[in-house]
Design a protein around this motif. Structure first.
Motif, PDB file in Angstrom:
ATOM      1  N   SER A 255      42.428  48.972  38.857  1.00  0.00           N
ATOM      2  CA  SER A 255      41.328  49.103  39.818  1.00  0.00           C
ATOM      3  C   SER A 255      40.032  48.524  39.254  1.00  0.00           C
ATOM      4  O   SER A 255      39.264  47.881  39.985  1.00  0.00           O
ATOM      5  CB  SER A 255      41.127  50.577  40.192  1.00  0.00           C
ATOM      6  N   ALA A 256      39.779  48.747  37.973  1.00  0.00           N
ATOM      7  CA  ALA A 256      38.566  48.213  37.343  1.00  0.00           C
ATOM      8  C   ALA A 256      38.620  46.690  37.294  1.00  0.00           C
ATOM      9  O   ALA A 256      37.633  46.006  37.612  1.00  0.00           O
ATOM     10  CB  ALA A 256      38.405  48.793  35.943  1.00  0.00           C
ATOM     11  N   TRP A 257      39.763  46.144  36.881  1.00  0.00           N
ATOM     12  CA  TRP A 257      39.911  44.686  36.856  1.00  0.00           C
ATOM     13  C   TRP A 257      39.728  44.105  38.258  1.00  0.00           C
ATOM     14  O   TRP A 257      39.029  43.092  38.445  1.00  0.00           O
ATOM     15  CB  TRP A 257      41.298  44.304  36.319  1.00  0.00           C
ATOM     16  N   ASN A 258      40.345  44.724  39.245  1.00  0.00           N
ATOM     17  CA  ASN A 258      40.248  44.213  40.617  1.00  0.00           C
ATOM     18  C   ASN A 258      38.820  44.255  41.142  1.00  0.00           C
ATOM     19  O   ASN A 258      38.384  43.350  41.872  1.00  0.00           O
ATOM     20  CB  ASN A 258      41.155  45.020  41.552  1.00  0.00           C
ATOM     21  N   ALA A 259      38.099  45.328  40.804  1.00  0.00           N
ATOM     22  CA  ALA A 259      36.714  45.437  41.267  1.00  0.00           C
ATOM     23  C   ALA A 259      35.876  44.271  40.744  1.00  0.00           C
ATOM     24  O   ALA A 259      35.072  43.686  41.475  1.00  0.00           O
ATOM     25  CB  ALA A 259      36.118  46.771  40.822  1.00  0.00           C
ATOM     26  N   LEU A 260      36.068  43.913  39.461  1.00  0.00           N
ATOM     27  CA  LEU A 260      35.294  42.821  38.884  1.00  0.00           C
ATOM     28  C   LEU A 260      35.750  41.479  39.434  1.00  0.00           C
ATOM     29  O   LEU A 260      34.928  40.630  39.802  1.00  0.00           O
ATOM     30  CB  LEU A 260      35.413  42.846  37.363  1.00  0.00           C
ATOM     31  N   ILE A 261      37.058  41.262  39.505  1.00  0.00           N
ATOM     32  CA  ILE A 261      37.581  39.982  40.005  1.00  0.00           C
ATOM     33  C   ILE A 261      37.135  39.741  41.448  1.00  0.00           C
ATOM     34  O   ILE A 261      36.631  38.660  41.801  1.00  0.00           O
ATOM     35  CB  ILE A 261      39.120  39.956  39.891  1.00  0.00           C
ATOM     36  N   THR A 262      37.293  40.737  42.300  1.00  0.00           N
ATOM     37  CA  THR A 262      36.893  40.602  43.697  1.00  0.00           C
ATOM     38  C   THR A 262      35.386  40.437  43.816  1.00  0.00           C
ATOM     39  O   THR A 262      34.898  39.635  44.628  1.00  0.00           O
ATOM     40  CB  THR A 262      37.354  41.834  44.503  1.00  0.00           C
ATOM     41  N   GLY A 263      34.640  41.198  43.018  1.00  0.00           N
ATOM     42  CA  GLY A 263      33.183  41.096  43.055  1.00  0.00           C
ATOM     43  C   GLY A 263      32.690  39.711  42.666  1.00  0.00           C
ATOM     44  O   GLY A 263      31.787  39.157  43.304  1.00  0.00           O
ATOM     45  N   LEU A 264      33.258  39.152  41.619  1.00  0.00           N
ATOM     46  CA  LEU A 264      32.875  37.795  41.212  1.00  0.00           C
ATOM     47  C   LEU A 264      33.253  36.784  42.283  1.00  0.00           C
ATOM     48  O   LEU A 264      32.514  35.829  42.553  1.00  0.00           O
ATOM     49  CB  LEU A 264      33.550  37.448  39.880  1.00  0.00           C
ATOM     50  N   ALA A 265      34.401  36.992  42.927  1.00  0.00           N
ATOM     51  CA  ALA A 265      34.856  36.066  43.969  1.00  0.00           C
ATOM     52  C   ALA A 265      33.893  36.052  45.145  1.00  0.00           C
ATOM     53  O   ALA A 265      33.492  34.980  45.621  1.00  0.00           O
ATOM     54  CB  ALA A 265      36.263  36.446  44.427  1.00  0.00           C
ATOM     55  N   VAL A 266      33.518  37.214  45.647  1.00  0.00           N
ATOM     56  CA  VAL A 266      32.656  37.259  46.833  1.00  0.00           C
ATOM     57  C   VAL A 266      31.244  36.785  46.534  1.00  0.00           C
ATOM     58  O   VAL A 266      30.518  36.391  47.447  1.00  0.00           O
ATOM     59  CB  VAL A 266      32.617  38.681  47.443  1.00  0.00           C
ATOM     60  N   ASN A 267      30.856  36.786  45.260  1.00  0.00           N
ATOM     61  CA  ASN A 267      29.532  36.294  44.883  1.00  0.00           C
ATOM     62  C   ASN A 267      29.543  34.818  44.498  1.00  0.00           C
ATOM     63  O   ASN A 267      28.516  34.279  44.087  1.00  0.00           O
ATOM     64  CB  ASN A 267      28.960  37.131  43.736  1.00  0.00           C
ATOM     65  N   GLY A 268      30.702  34.184  44.601  1.00  0.00           N
ATOM     66  CA  GLY A 268      30.784  32.752  44.323  1.00  0.00           C
ATOM     67  C   GLY A 268      30.869  32.393  42.856  1.00  0.00           C
ATOM     68  O   GLY A 268      30.787  31.213  42.505  1.00  0.00           O
ATOM     69  N   ASP A 269      31.050  33.405  41.987  1.00  0.00           N
ATOM     70  CA  ASP A 269      31.189  33.125  40.544  1.00  0.00           C
ATOM     71  C   ASP A 269      32.657  32.809  40.250  1.00  0.00           C
ATOM     72  O   ASP A 269      33.375  33.587  39.600  1.00  0.00           O
ATOM     73  CB  ASP A 269      30.719  34.332  39.722  1.00  0.00           C
ATOM     74  N   VAL A 270      33.076  31.643  40.733  1.00  0.00           N
ATOM     75  CA  VAL A 270      34.502  31.328  40.778  1.00  0.00           C
ATOM     76  C   VAL A 270      35.113  31.197  39.392  1.00  0.00           C
ATOM     77  O   VAL A 270      36.164  31.777  39.106  1.00  0.00           O
ATOM     78  CB  VAL A 270      34.731  30.036  41.594  1.00  0.00           C
ATOM     79  N   GLN A 271      34.481  30.427  38.515  1.00  0.00           N
ATOM     80  CA  GLN A 271      35.056  30.216  37.198  1.00  0.00           C
ATOM     81  C   GLN A 271      35.126  31.516  36.412  1.00  0.00           C
ATOM     82  O   GLN A 271      36.106  31.792  35.732  1.00  0.00           O
ATOM     83  CB  GLN A 271      34.260  29.176  36.414  1.00  0.00           C
ATOM     84  N   ASP A 272      34.077  32.338  36.553  1.00  0.00           N
ATOM     85  CA  ASP A 272      34.097  33.644  35.889  1.00  0.00           C
ATOM     86  C   ASP A 272      35.232  34.500  36.440  1.00  0.00           C
ATOM     87  O   ASP A 272      35.906  35.229  35.697  1.00  0.00           O
ATOM     88  CB  ASP A 272      32.762  34.367  36.083  1.00  0.00           C
ATOM     89  N   CYS A 273      35.439  34.426  37.754  1.00  0.00           N
ATOM     90  CA  CYS A 273      36.519  35.180  38.393  1.00  0.00           C
ATOM     91  C   CYS A 273      37.873  34.787  37.806  1.00  0.00           C
ATOM     92  O   CYS A 273      38.685  35.651  37.452  1.00  0.00           O
ATOM     93  CB  CYS A 273      36.491  34.926  39.899  1.00  0.00           C
ATOM     94  N   ILE A 274      38.095  33.495  37.680  1.00  0.00           N
ATOM     95  CA  ILE A 274      39.375  33.006  37.152  1.00  0.00           C
ATOM     96  C   ILE A 274      39.514  33.376  35.669  1.00  0.00           C
ATOM     97  O   ILE A 274      40.595  33.750  35.195  1.00  0.00           O
ATOM     98  CB  ILE A 274      39.497  31.488  37.366  1.00  0.00           C
ATOM     99  N   ASP A 275      38.413  33.284  34.935  1.00  0.00           N
ATOM    100  CA  ASP A 275      38.445  33.643  33.510  1.00  0.00           C
ATOM    101  C   ASP A 275      38.816  35.119  33.326  1.00  0.00           C
ATOM    102  O   ASP A 275      39.617  35.470  32.451  1.00  0.00           O
ATOM    103  CB  ASP A 275      37.082  33.371  32.863  1.00  0.00           C
ATOM    104  N   VAL A 276      38.234  35.982  34.161  1.00  0.00           N
ATOM    105  CA  VAL A 276      38.542  37.416  34.073  1.00  0.00           C
ATOM    106  C   VAL A 276      40.004  37.655  34.438  1.00  0.00           C
ATOM    107  O   VAL A 276      40.684  38.504  33.833  1.00  0.00           O
ATOM    108  CB  VAL A 276      37.605  38.233  34.988  1.00  0.00           C
ATOM    109  N   PHE A 277      40.496  36.903  35.422  1.00  0.00           N
ATOM    110  CA  PHE A 277      41.906  37.019  35.814  1.00  0.00           C
ATOM    111  C   PHE A 277      42.820  36.678  34.637  1.00  0.00           C
ATOM    112  O   PHE A 277      43.814  37.370  34.374  1.00  0.00           O
ATOM    113  CB  PHE A 277      42.179  36.095  36.998  1.00  0.00           C
ATOM    114  N   GLU A 278      42.488  35.638  33.905  1.00  0.00           N
ATOM    115  CA  GLU A 278      43.279  35.257  32.733  1.00  0.00           C
ATOM    116  C   GLU A 278      43.185  36.324  31.642  1.00  0.00           C
ATOM    117  O   GLU A 278      44.175  36.633  30.979  1.00  0.00           O
ATOM    118  CB  GLU A 278      42.810  33.894  32.197  1.00  0.00           C
ATOM    119  N   GLN A 279      41.984  36.888  31.467  1.00  0.00           N
ATOM    120  CA  GLN A 279      41.819  37.969  30.482  1.00  0.00           C
ATOM    121  C   GLN A 279      42.675  39.171  30.862  1.00  0.00           C
ATOM    122  O   GLN A 279      43.265  39.835  29.999  1.00  0.00           O
ATOM    123  CB  GLN A 279      40.348  38.392  30.411  1.00  0.00           C
ATOM    124  N   MET A 280      42.728  39.452  32.159  1.00  0.00           N
ATOM    125  CA  MET A 280      43.523  40.586  32.636  1.00  0.00           C
ATOM    126  C   MET A 280      44.987  40.408  32.262  1.00  0.00           C
ATOM    127  O   MET A 280      45.642  41.330  31.765  1.00  0.00           O
ATOM    128  CB  MET A 280      43.382  40.711  34.154  1.00  0.00           C
TER     129      MET A 280
END
Length: 434
Positions: A255-280
């Protein structure tokens, strides 16, 4: 002695070895063990064998049947139960059973018939209304309660949040602060943060964060309070705070990972979103269906088609084990459509294991309008009509696609479908399905 055994077989063997056991407490202990393990069949056999029964025996069986959904049997046992043995626990078990299975009128009838009620009785009925989305009924009961505790307030606050009535969530929370001595707990605060997130009420969210810190509430536990904080700050546009809180969590669940990934996605921080996904993935935490919606949304809005394809193809791998659902196909169709890859989007829709819904076809239609591809729109139109949908947006999109291509006759025909089906587009509403 019997309570020390976790499996009912060994517990019954020890009980049977003690010849001449007649005290009701020993019989109730074994009976309770069966009930706790969900073994209602053996519990009933034990009940029938008992040399004597008391209110605990009857309550255990009524509660077991009510909890498993066998409400007719539970009610029969309640009716057979000696009046002297009926207690408030038995009545509460029946109310819980009826409410849990959506039978609110029966639950309320039983609540009204109770000779005596306690706080648990009131909370049980309010929770029943709340979990079934009947918040007006819950509120009427809540307002006349003789006393309220944190469970009462939290049932209402969480119920409003789950029903999407976020303004009322925060209003009731303020009322709790000003009128009640009950202190909010982690469950209360998760609902409050959810309301702040959906209303983008940053100041109230910050106040809630301060309250959590002041009362030393644990963020990384089963209540997902940390995830709720991450989600609130992200949806309020404060991704820096969302990242900071995320990294402060000692234990990061999905749930914590999803909150950050989704939050970065909706704010347009795409590369950060993908980086966090890889970290997950490297952390050992397995992504779930929500994770992939976040990543695919980010790819769609940033035009990262290759990355989106790889992500979608990896879903059902042994490392992830997530079967794509309609929402994931919808993200992919949206991504391919935005990129102008309409034939690939069409092919993907044809390959779906489920029938496309109006949202998926609407995403493709939106891309047809964007890229002026009336040829694809014609094919999609037949599928939209086949759905027999009364969704005005799709029919308006079809008309707009033809109009953009200069096909005024076809555009008028699509508009006539709206009139023929008595579909009305709300004034001022968007025709976009995005």
């Amino acid at each position: 002695m019997y309570a020390a055994f976790r499996d009912t077989v060994s517990m019954r063997e020890v009980f049977d070895s003690c010849s001449g056991v007649t005290d009701v407490v020993s019989w109730n202990t074994v009976l309770g063990g069966y009930v706790k393990c969900g073994d209602i069949g053996n519990a009933r056999m034990m009940f029938e064998e008992m040399p004597q029964r008391n209110g605990v025996s009857w309550s255990a069986m009524v509660g077991a049947y009510a909890g498993s959904g066998e409400l007719d049997v539970a009610r029969e046992m309640l009716d057979e139960m000696p009046a002297v043995g009926r207690n408030i626990v038995t009545w509460n078990s029946m109310i819980t059973g009826f409410a849990r299975h959506g039978l609110l009128p029966l639950a309320r009838k039983m609540f009204d018939e109770m000779p005596v009620r306690n706080l648990v009785s009131w909370n049980t009925m309010i929770r029943g209304y709340a979990v079934n989305g009947e918040m007006d009924g819950a509120r009427k009961l809540f307002d006349v309660m003789p006393e309220k505790d944190v469970i009462s307030w939290t049932c209402m606050i969480s119920g409003y949040a789950q029903a999407g009535r976020y303004t009322e969530t925060l209003e009731l929370f303020r009322e709790m602060q000003s009128e009640s001595s009950a202190r909010p707990n982690e469950v209360t605060m998760v609902s409050v943060l959810s309301a702040c997130a959906h209303l983008t009420a940053l100041e109230e969210g910050r106040w809630a964060h301060t309250y959590i810190d002041k009362h030393k509430m644990v963020l990384d536990n089963d209540f997902n309070l940390g995830a709720a904080l991450v989600d609130m700050y992200a949806k309020c546009g404060k991704t820096d705070m969302a990242v900071k809180i995320f990294h402060s969590l000692d234990q990061k669940n999905v749930s914590a990972w999803n909150a950050l990934i989704t939050g970065l996605a909706v704010n347009g921080d795409v590369q950060d979103c993908i980086d966090v996904f890889e970290q997950m993935k490297r952390s050992g935490e397995k992504p779930n269906d929500v994770t992939f919606v976040g990543v695919l949304t980010a790819c769609a809005h940033s035009g990262l088609v290759d990355e989106g394809r790889r992500c979608f193809q990896s879903m059902s791998s042994s490392n992830c084990g997530v079967q794509p659902e309609a929402k994931h196909y919808g993200c992919m169709v949206d991504m391919l459509g935005r990129a102008g890859l309409l034939e690939e989007a069409e092919e993907l829709i044809r390959s779906m294991p489920m029938a496309p819904d109006v949202m998926i076809l609407g995403a493709l239609l939106g891309a047809c309008r964007m890229h002026k591809r009336f040829d694809v729109a014609e094919r999609v139109q037949s599928e939209i009509i086949g759905l027999n949908t009364r969704q005005a947006g799709c029919h308006v999109l079809i008309s707009d696609v033809y109009a953009a291509a200069g096909k005024w006759g076809e555009a008028l025909d699509a508009r006539r479908v709206l009139q023929k089906c008595t579909i009305r587009k709300l004034p001022g509403s968007s025709s976009s399905m995005r």
